[in-house]
Design an enzyme around this catalytic site. Structure first.
Site: not given
Ligand code: FAD
Length: 611
Positions: A423
């Protein structure tokens, strides 16, 4: 102290919100003679050195008929979840809730918490909804997530943007849980950068859409029938649109269940859309406005997650106090040792502050405040991190037992880790909190609209650039004054003074940062984090003061001794953190840290050894 500059004449018109509170809604800026509407965001006003006290005091309560219904729901949650710890452990090991258990959740009405009564739901406000998830989380995080993913994000778009026809078509089945909802935004190449999704929806001649793409990590994905899906529809009005997709449309498939670290019993999987035909009437909101829909859902749903975190904290406190009272070392219960007392007290202070903040945000949403996205982001950051600390400390109090699967602590640690990631990650939300505030400073001078105002309107899409003009104007932003907190109970006047003083210091720092960095503020993440942290401390502190002041009014001072103590502890601790954060804006090791990180990235490893 900064005074109001002579060339800006500010007039506030006051009006009553639908709860009878006074909110500022309009400002006339004589520079341009045009009227701009300022939102009533408490958090954003802090950046101008102003505390919208009328919006925070008195502290909101759940009363009347709604309180009675809530009591009944909480009671039935207790009756149902009490004594099920063995079953939760079994679900955790297996990685799924049983069909029978899901059916029980349906029968309890837990999928209809926020659905209006006319559509067969309970019709809870956000305050009551958040409180209900607090209750389920005192037993099991996965249960809260199954319910929360349905109501907080899965079907919330329908509630916020659905047409009457769409609501009538879907809400009754969503209320009973005949249809369980899921929110489909994340993709393999698109996480935090949610604006970069690749799932496409092509408009057909008959007005319908054909959807193709893959969404990952979708909570409730294995068994959901109702999906709020975001897809690229590139048009003049915007790039992304939102759709209601039923599994029964055909072409919707769930991948295998993910094997997760925590909240293992909740269902998470990939959802693939292959030539899914979506009828025209299933467009959710306006075409091209899907990103706005997604952000509005996440903002509005945050108090579900926040409430869940508060419930988790209360569980940790209960477990840790029982453990510390029972466990004897050195001939005494470990509860008698100072370092154990310190943990329990800190947990209590943080839980109280998180609860005060989350409930306030829920109230803001319920009472029709239009602009609560920053407050909601703050509450998510604060509550998720507070729970993480609670889980860690509760496990520590349990010592080696805490590490054993036989006890609940390791499960709580595993379960609550995700809250800081999904979220909206806490990093992205901190940047949003900071940059939204910087934008408010720009809005105050009315000039920033010419230079990409909209970039700040979403927490994730990306952060644009302030124009040189706006940043020059911002250097003249000196209209901050010292707001007095007139509604704080006199017992807490010293604490009130801390937040009065730091609100002014904070706005001076905001101005100084903008003056120094101008359009480059976007890339200054270290500074933005400190600004966000300070703003969160002020906001949480104001909520604590409001709540304790209202408690004193209601119960009298002697009965509130412990709550007063919490307010004092939180205020002093916040003061130290705020002082540290603001001082380190100028004096820091940021550049050295960046260079070190760059070096390590080049090396690809830690390159030292004592050999
Ligand atoms: C158990 C689980 C349930 C989920 N449920 C849903 C769901 O129901 N629906 C849905 O749509 N999604 C869902 N998600 C997805 C979740 O919302 C994403 O994992 C989350 O938004 C982060 O995206 P990412 O994992 O690709 O991380 P990334 O975006 O790749 O980020 C990796 C790291 O880099 C940091 N980062 C990225 N960009 C920047 C920046 N510009 N500046 C500084 N730091 C940055 C982030 O904070 C993080 O620490 C779920 C994920 C999990 C693990």
């Amino acid at each position: 102290m900064l005074g109001e500059p002579a060339h800006i004449k500010v007039q506030y018109s006051l009006c009553h919100s639908n709860k009878g509170r006074i909110v500022m809604i309009e400002e006339t800026n004589t520079i341009s003679e045009t009227k701009i509407r300022l939102t009533d965001s408490i958090a954003k006003y802090l950046y101008l050195g102003n505390i919208l006290e009328e919006n925070i005091f008195p502290y909101p309560k759940i009363e009347g008929e709604e309180a009675e219904t809530l009591e009944m729901v909480l009671d039935s949650i207790d009756k149902f979840l009490e004594g099920k710890q063995d079953q939760f452990r079994e679900f955790d090991e297996k990685g799924a809730q049983s069909d029978e258990y899901l059916q029980n959740l349906r029968e309890l009405g837990l999928f209809g918490l926020i659905i209006p009564e006319e559509h067969g739901g309970i019709g809870f406000s956000n305050k009551s909804y958040s409180r209900a998830l607090q209750q389920t989380s005192q037993y099991d995080g996965s249960t809260s997530l199954t319910i929360g993913a349905h109501s907080s994000i899965g079907m919330r778009g329908l509630l916020l943007f659905g047409s009457d026809e769409q609501k009538a078509r879907y809400m009754p089945r969503l209320a009973t849980g005949e249809m369980i909802a899921a929110f489909c935004l994340t993709e393999p190449g698109s996480g935090s950068d949610a604006g970069s999704i690749a799932t496409s929806a092509e408009k057909q001649q008959d007005g319908s859409w054909v959807l193709n793409g893959e969404k990952i990590w979708i909570t409730n994905g294995p068994f959901a029938d109702f999906f709020t899906v975001f897809a690229r529809t590139d048009s003049d009005s915007g790039k992304i649109s939102a759709f209601i997709v039923e599994r029964s449309f055909g072409g919707v498939t769930s991948g295998p269940k993910e094997d997760k670290m925590g909240i293992r019993a909740s269902g998470t999987c990939t959802i693939s859309f292959e030539n899914v035909k979506v009828p025209p009437e299933n467009l959710l909101g306006d075409e091209g406005k899907g990103f706005k829909v997604a952000m509005a859902i996440l903002n509005s749903g945050r108090t579900g997650l926040g409430g869940g975190c508060v419930g988790g904290m209360k569980r940790c406190i209960k477990l840790a106090t029982a453990q510390a009272s029972e466990r004897k070392q050195f001939g005494r219960p470990i509860s008698e040792f100072g370092l154990i007392k310190k943990k329990i007290a800190q947990m209590t202070v943080d839980c109280f502050a998180a609860e005060s903040l989350v409930n306030m945000v829920a109230y803001l949403i319920d009472s029709g405040h239009e602009d609560y996205s920053v407050e909601a982001a703050m509450s998510k950051i604060f509550a998720t991190e507070a729970l993480w600390k609670h889980a860690n400390e509760a496990l520590q109090v349990a010592g080696g037992s805490g590490f054993m699967k036989e006890y609940p602590y390791e499960g709580i640690v595993r379960d609550c880790r995700i809250n800081m990631i999904f979220e909206g990650t806490n990093e992205i939300l901190r940047l949003y909190v900071a940059l939204s505030g910087f934008q408010t400073a720009g809005e105050y001078l009315k000039e920033i609209g010419k230079s990409g105002k909209n970039i700040f309107n979403d927490p994730i899409k990306g952060f644009g650039v302030l124009s040189d003009y706006a940043s020059k104007k911002l250097t003249q932003l000196t209209s901050v004054g010292r707001d007095r907190l007139g509604f704080v109970h006199q017992t807490l006047s010293e604490e009130a003074e801390i937040f009065e003083q730091y609100t002014v210091e904070f706005s001076k720092s905001v101005e100084a940062i903008l003056r120094k960095h101008g359009k480059n503020i976007i890339g200054k993440q270290f500074a933005s984090e400190r600004i966000a942290n300070t703003a969160i401390d002020i906001m949480a502190g104001l909520c604590v003061l409001s709540r304790v002041s209202s408690l004193i009014e209601e119960k009298g001072e002697p009965a509130c001794a412990q709550a007063i103590s919490i307010a004092r502890i939180f205020s002093q601790q916040a003061k130290r953190r705020m002082n540290q954060n603001l001082r380190r804006i100028d004096k820091n090791e940021d550049e050295a840290q960046k260079e070190l990180a760059n070096y390590i990235f080049e090396e690809g490893k830690y390159p030292w050894d004592v050999l």
